[in-house]
Motif scaffolding. Structure first.
Motif, PDB file in Angstrom:
ATOM      1  N   VAL A   1     -52.622 131.768  12.133  1.00  0.00           N
ATOM      2  CA  VAL A   1     -52.125 131.021  13.278  1.00  0.00           C
ATOM      3  C   VAL A   1     -51.016 130.111  12.777  1.00  0.00           C
ATOM      4  CG1 VAL A   1     -52.756 129.342  15.039  1.00  0.00           C
ATOM      5  CG2 VAL A   1     -54.384 131.086  14.344  1.00  0.00           C
ATOM      6  N   PRO A   2     -49.853 130.113  13.440  1.00  0.00           N
ATOM      7  CA  PRO A   2     -48.787 129.222  12.993  1.00  0.00           C
ATOM      8  C   PRO A   2     -49.268 127.776  13.060  1.00  0.00           C
ATOM      9  CG  PRO A   2     -48.042 130.621  14.807  1.00  0.00           C
ATOM     10  CD  PRO A   2     -49.490 130.890  14.600  1.00  0.00           C
ATOM     11  N   GLN A   3     -48.982 127.045  12.004  1.00  0.00           N
ATOM     12  CA  GLN A   3     -49.410 125.656  11.941  1.00  0.00           C
ATOM     13  C   GLN A   3     -48.349 124.751  12.523  1.00  0.00           C
ATOM     14  OE1 GLN A   3     -50.306 124.819   7.894  1.00  0.00           O
ATOM     15  NE2 GLN A   3     -52.231 125.925   7.932  1.00  0.00           N
ATOM     16  N   ALA A   4     -48.814 123.645  13.076  1.00  0.00           N
ATOM     17  CA  ALA A   4     -47.903 122.632  13.590  1.00  0.00           C
ATOM     18  C   ALA A   4     -47.223 121.948  12.404  1.00  0.00           C
ATOM     19  CB  ALA A   4     -48.682 121.608  14.413  1.00  0.00           C
ATOM     20  N   PRO A   5     -46.067 121.347  12.622  1.00  0.00           N
ATOM     21  CA  PRO A   5     -45.407 120.638  11.528  1.00  0.00           C
ATOM     22  C   PRO A   5     -46.334 119.567  10.942  1.00  0.00           C
ATOM     23  CG  PRO A   5     -43.964 120.800  13.426  1.00  0.00           C
ATOM     24  CD  PRO A   5     -45.305 121.307  13.849  1.00  0.00           C
ATOM     25  N   LEU A   6     -46.277 119.407   9.636  1.00  0.00           N
ATOM     26  CA  LEU A   6     -47.136 118.443   8.973  1.00  0.00           C
ATOM     27  C   LEU A   6     -46.544 117.041   9.005  1.00  0.00           C
ATOM     28  CD1 LEU A   6     -48.207 120.566   5.887  1.00  0.00           C
ATOM     29  CD2 LEU A   6     -49.466 120.168   7.991  1.00  0.00           C
ATOM     30  N   ALA A   7     -45.247 116.936   9.073  1.00  0.00           N
ATOM     31  CA  ALA A   7     -44.598 115.632   9.084  1.00  0.00           C
ATOM     32  C   ALA A   7     -43.625 115.575  10.257  1.00  0.00           C
ATOM     33  CB  ALA A   7     -43.852 115.418   7.767  1.00  0.00           C
ATOM     34  N   PRO A   8     -43.318 114.370  10.747  1.00  0.00           N
ATOM     35  CA  PRO A   8     -42.396 114.277  11.888  1.00  0.00           C
ATOM     36  C   PRO A   8     -41.025 114.884  11.605  1.00  0.00           C
ATOM     37  CG  PRO A   8     -43.482 112.183  11.517  1.00  0.00           C
ATOM     38  CD  PRO A   8     -43.869 113.080  10.384  1.00  0.00           C
TER      39      PRO A   8
ATOM     40  N   ASP B   1     -40.380 117.469  10.091  1.00  0.00           N
ATOM     41  CA  ASP B   1     -40.462 118.924  10.154  1.00  0.00           C
ATOM     42  C   ASP B   1     -40.540 119.428  11.599  1.00  0.00           C
ATOM     43  OD1 ASP B   1     -40.497 119.080   7.410  1.00  0.00           O
ATOM     44  OD2 ASP B   1     -42.686 119.191   7.278  1.00  0.00           O
ATOM     45  N   ASP B   2     -40.648 118.521  12.536  1.00  0.00           N
ATOM     46  CA  ASP B   2     -40.831 118.869  13.938  1.00  0.00           C
ATOM     47  C   ASP B   2     -39.487 118.835  14.656  1.00  0.00           C
ATOM     48  OD1 ASP B   2     -41.665 119.257  16.507  1.00  0.00           O
ATOM     49  OD2 ASP B   2     -42.890 117.439  16.637  1.00  0.00           O
ATOM     50  N   PRO B   3     -38.946 120.000  15.108  1.00  0.00           N
ATOM     51  CA  PRO B   3     -37.638 120.012  15.745  1.00  0.00           C
ATOM     52  C   PRO B   3     -37.592 119.178  17.029  1.00  0.00           C
ATOM     53  CG  PRO B   3     -38.534 122.247  15.572  1.00  0.00           C
ATOM     54  CD  PRO B   3     -39.514 121.318  14.968  1.00  0.00           C
ATOM     55  N   GLU B   4     -38.682 119.153  17.774  1.00  0.00           N
ATOM     56  CA  GLU B   4     -38.699 118.355  18.997  1.00  0.00           C
ATOM     57  C   GLU B   4     -38.589 116.863  18.686  1.00  0.00           C
ATOM     58  OE1 GLU B   4     -41.650 117.396  22.729  1.00  0.00           O
ATOM     59  OE2 GLU B   4     -41.859 119.302  21.681  1.00  0.00           O
ATOM     60  N   PHE B   5     -39.289 116.401  17.658  1.00  0.00           N
ATOM     61  CA  PHE B   5     -39.199 115.003  17.250  1.00  0.00           C
ATOM     62  C   PHE B   5     -37.772 114.664  16.802  1.00  0.00           C
ATOM     63  CE2 PHE B   5     -39.188 111.893  13.793  1.00  0.00           C
ATOM     64  CZ  PHE B   5     -39.725 110.788  14.450  1.00  0.00           C
ATOM     65  N   LEU B   6     -37.177 115.540  16.000  1.00  0.00           N
ATOM     66  CA  LEU B   6     -35.807 115.297  15.531  1.00  0.00           C
ATOM     67  C   LEU B   6     -34.828 115.258  16.696  1.00  0.00           C
ATOM     68  CD1 LEU B   6     -35.803 117.563  12.366  1.00  0.00           C
ATOM     69  CD2 LEU B   6     -35.965 115.071  12.459  1.00  0.00           C
ATOM     70  N   TRP B   7     -35.028 116.130  17.690  1.00  0.00           N
ATOM     71  CA  TRP B   7     -34.150 116.143  18.852  1.00  0.00           C
ATOM     72  C   TRP B   7     -34.255 114.823  19.612  1.00  0.00           C
ATOM     73  CZ3 TRP B   7     -35.149 115.822  24.110  1.00  0.00           C
ATOM     74  CH2 TRP B   7     -34.066 116.107  24.941  1.00  0.00           C
TER      75      TRP B   7
END
Length: 131
Positions: free
Chosen positions: A71-78, A80-86
């Protein structure tokens, strides 16, 4: 003693051949199963030891067994999260506009709550029109 040594070699060959057959291409370093099996059968001790060393090299973690889906894992750090970076980039642009007193210079609306479908945020310095 001699029979015990022969039994150990045969057991090693059987174990490594079964291990090769059950392995995936990544674990075989891209070589075909038939080549590994031939190497193990033609040079039993050298082939088996080589396979065990190649198979167990550090830095390569074996994947799940056959039939197991990951199962694809959620980003471990902020970061790594494209939505957070956006969202972070939109907040930075909003603050720059408010501090500078200039009108909107971005092609994306910071009040829009939905992130872009894919890819990095648009570059406001890029003169290329979108859509």
């Amino acid at each position: 003693m001699r029979n015990l040594l022969a039994l150990v070699v045969v057991g090693l060959i059987v174990y490594t051949v079964i291990d090769v057959v059950r392995s995936d291409e990544r674990e075989r370093l891209g070589l075909h199963k038939v080549l590994w099996v031939a190497f193990i059968v033609l040079l039993p001790v050298i082939g088996s030891v080589t396979w065990l060393l190649v198979r167990r090299t550090p830095g390569r973690r074996p994947g799940p067994g056959p039939g197991i889906r990951t199962v694809p894992q959620a980003p471990l750090a902020p970061d790594d999260d494209p939505e957070f970076l956006w969202r972070l980039e939109q907040e930075r642009r909003r603050r720059e506009r408010e501090a500078g007193g200039a009108g909107p210079t971005s092609r994306t609306d910071p009040s829009d709550p939905t992130p872009p479908a894919a890819g990095p945020p648009a570059d406001p310095a890029d003169p290329t029109p979108t859509s």
